[in-house]
Design a protein around this motif. Structure first.
Motif, mmCIF file in Angstrom:
data_model
loop_
_atom_site.group_PDB
_atom_site.id
_atom_site.type_symbol
_atom_site.label_atom_id
_atom_site.label_comp_id
_atom_site.label_asym_id
_atom_site.label_seq_id
_atom_site.Cartn_x
_atom_site.Cartn_y
_atom_site.Cartn_z
ATOM 1 N N TRP A 47 0.324 -1.594 -10.510
ATOM 2 C CA TRP A 47 1.404 -1.238 -11.426
ATOM 3 C C TRP A 47 1.818 0.214 -11.242
ATOM 4 O O TRP A 47 3.002 0.553 -11.339
ATOM 5 C CB TRP A 47 1.007 -1.521 -12.870
ATOM 6 N N ALA A 48 0.862 1.098 -10.982
ATOM 7 C CA ALA A 48 1.187 2.512 -10.756
ATOM 8 C C ALA A 48 2.042 2.674 -9.502
ATOM 9 O O ALA A 48 2.915 3.547 -9.458
ATOM 10 C CB ALA A 48 -0.091 3.334 -10.641
ATOM 11 N N PHE A 49 1.822 1.843 -8.509
ATOM 12 C CA PHE A 49 2.654 1.904 -7.305
ATOM 13 C C PHE A 49 4.112 1.648 -7.656
ATOM 14 O O PHE A 49 5.007 2.326 -7.146
ATOM 15 C CB PHE A 49 2.177 0.906 -6.245
ATOM 16 N N PHE A 50 4.369 0.666 -8.517
ATOM 17 C CA PHE A 50 5.746 0.395 -8.926
ATOM 18 C C PHE A 50 6.361 1.619 -9.610
ATOM 19 O O PHE A 50 7.533 1.926 -9.412
ATOM 20 C CB PHE A 50 5.826 -0.817 -9.859
ATOM 21 N N ALA A 51 5.581 2.312 -10.438
ATOM 22 C CA ALA A 51 6.086 3.523 -11.099
ATOM 23 C C ALA A 51 6.387 4.608 -10.072
ATOM 24 O O ALA A 51 7.314 5.399 -10.236
ATOM 25 C CB ALA A 51 5.069 4.019 -12.120
ATOM 26 N N GLU A 52 5.633 4.632 -9.005
ATOM 27 C CA GLU A 52 5.744 5.670 -7.973
ATOM 28 C C GLU A 52 6.859 5.378 -6.962
ATOM 29 O O GLU A 52 7.404 6.296 -6.343
ATOM 30 C CB GLU A 52 4.395 5.751 -7.250
ATOM 31 N N VAL A 53 7.222 4.118 -6.798
ATOM 32 C CA VAL A 53 8.095 3.714 -5.689
ATOM 33 C C VAL A 53 9.483 4.353 -5.729
ATOM 34 O O VAL A 53 10.061 4.650 -4.684
ATOM 35 C CB VAL A 53 8.179 2.170 -5.593
ATOM 36 N N GLY A 54 10.024 4.610 -6.906
ATOM 37 C CA GLY A 54 11.339 5.240 -7.010
ATOM 38 C C GLY A 54 11.370 6.647 -6.431
ATOM 39 O O GLY A 54 12.419 7.134 -6.011
ATOM 40 N N PHE A 55 10.235 7.284 -6.388
ATOM 41 C CA PHE A 55 10.132 8.638 -5.838
ATOM 42 C C PHE A 55 9.719 8.595 -4.373
ATOM 43 O O PHE A 55 10.144 9.424 -3.578
ATOM 44 C CB PHE A 55 9.137 9.458 -6.660
ATOM 45 N N LEU A 56 8.911 7.612 -4.042
ATOM 46 C CA LEU A 56 8.441 7.455 -2.669
ATOM 47 C C LEU A 56 9.592 7.199 -1.704
ATOM 48 O O LEU A 56 9.619 7.756 -0.603
ATOM 49 C CB LEU A 56 7.417 6.309 -2.599
ATOM 50 N N VAL A 57 10.567 6.391 -2.106
ATOM 51 C CA VAL A 57 11.669 6.042 -1.199
ATOM 52 C C VAL A 57 12.520 7.254 -0.830
ATOM 53 O O VAL A 57 13.190 7.232 0.199
ATOM 54 C CB VAL A 57 12.558 4.899 -1.753
ATOM 55 N N VAL A 58 12.504 8.305 -1.631
ATOM 56 C CA VAL A 58 13.227 9.535 -1.283
ATOM 57 C C VAL A 58 12.240 10.637 -0.899
ATOM 58 O O VAL A 58 12.585 11.826 -0.898
ATOM 59 C CB VAL A 58 14.151 10.001 -2.426
#
Length: 182
Positions: free
Chosen positions: A93-104
């Motif tokens: 679940w934390a990965f999903f929270a992080e993904v919006g920042f990871l893609v940029v």
């Protein structure tokens, strides 16, 4: 290797412990609901995003959400009937929270990136848990409702996390642990 400050690690630890304690009753409730009325239980899904969202919004540092998720999973182990798989669930679940920042590549830190992660969780989780919830046996309108409830839960959990982080920031929490502008 980049140095990580003690205040950053302690802030992540405090947020992880608080998140784990918050998730303990939610974990048991969702387990009971999954066994009896899984459709209702999915409404709690957004709570698993909450600790990571608070960590990311408050600290604005790469990996903060994953670290908070890892710690909250470790805290949850003795309170959960799932053992160490609880850690994997919280990191998932934390990965999903992080993904919006990871893609940029963590170049931007906007509120909308939090909601992009919540939307990814809201759509992605039902797809990944399709068999567990036997969504294929449901009618299309019920499937759509299932996705909508999960998405609404994820967006609400994210909004709550953003609000909590803003309140913590106003009190001065983690001032020295935040990201420094480049």
């Amino acid at each position: 290797m980049r140095r990580v400050s003690t205040s950053y690690l302690l802030t992540c630890a405090a947020l992880g412990v608080a998140g784990g304690l918050l998730l303990a009753p939610a974990n048991w409730l969702s387990t009971v609901l999954y066994a009896t009325v899984p459709f209702v239980g999915i409404a709690l899904a957004g709570l698993w995003l909450l600790p990571a969202v608070v960590g990311l919004r408050l600290l604005q540092r790469p990996g903060a959400g994953l670290l908070v998720g890892l710690i909250s999973g470790l805290v949850l182990i003795p309170f959960s009937g799932y053992g160490f798989s609880t850690v994997a669930t919280n990191v998932f679940w934390a990965f999903f929270a992080e993904v919006g920042f990871l893609v940029v590549l963590y170049r931007f830190w906007t509120v909308w990136q939090h909601y992009a992660g919540a939307a990814a969780a809201g759509i992605g989780y039902p797809l990944l848990a399709w068999a567990a919830y036997d969504l294929g046996s449901m009618t299309v309108p019920v499937q759509i409702l299932f996705f909508a409830v999960n998405l609404a839960s994820c967006l609400a959990g994210t909004a709550l996390g953003i609000g909590i982080a803003a309140a913590l920031r106003r009190t001065g929490v983690a001032r020295s642990a935040r990201r420094r502008p480049a």
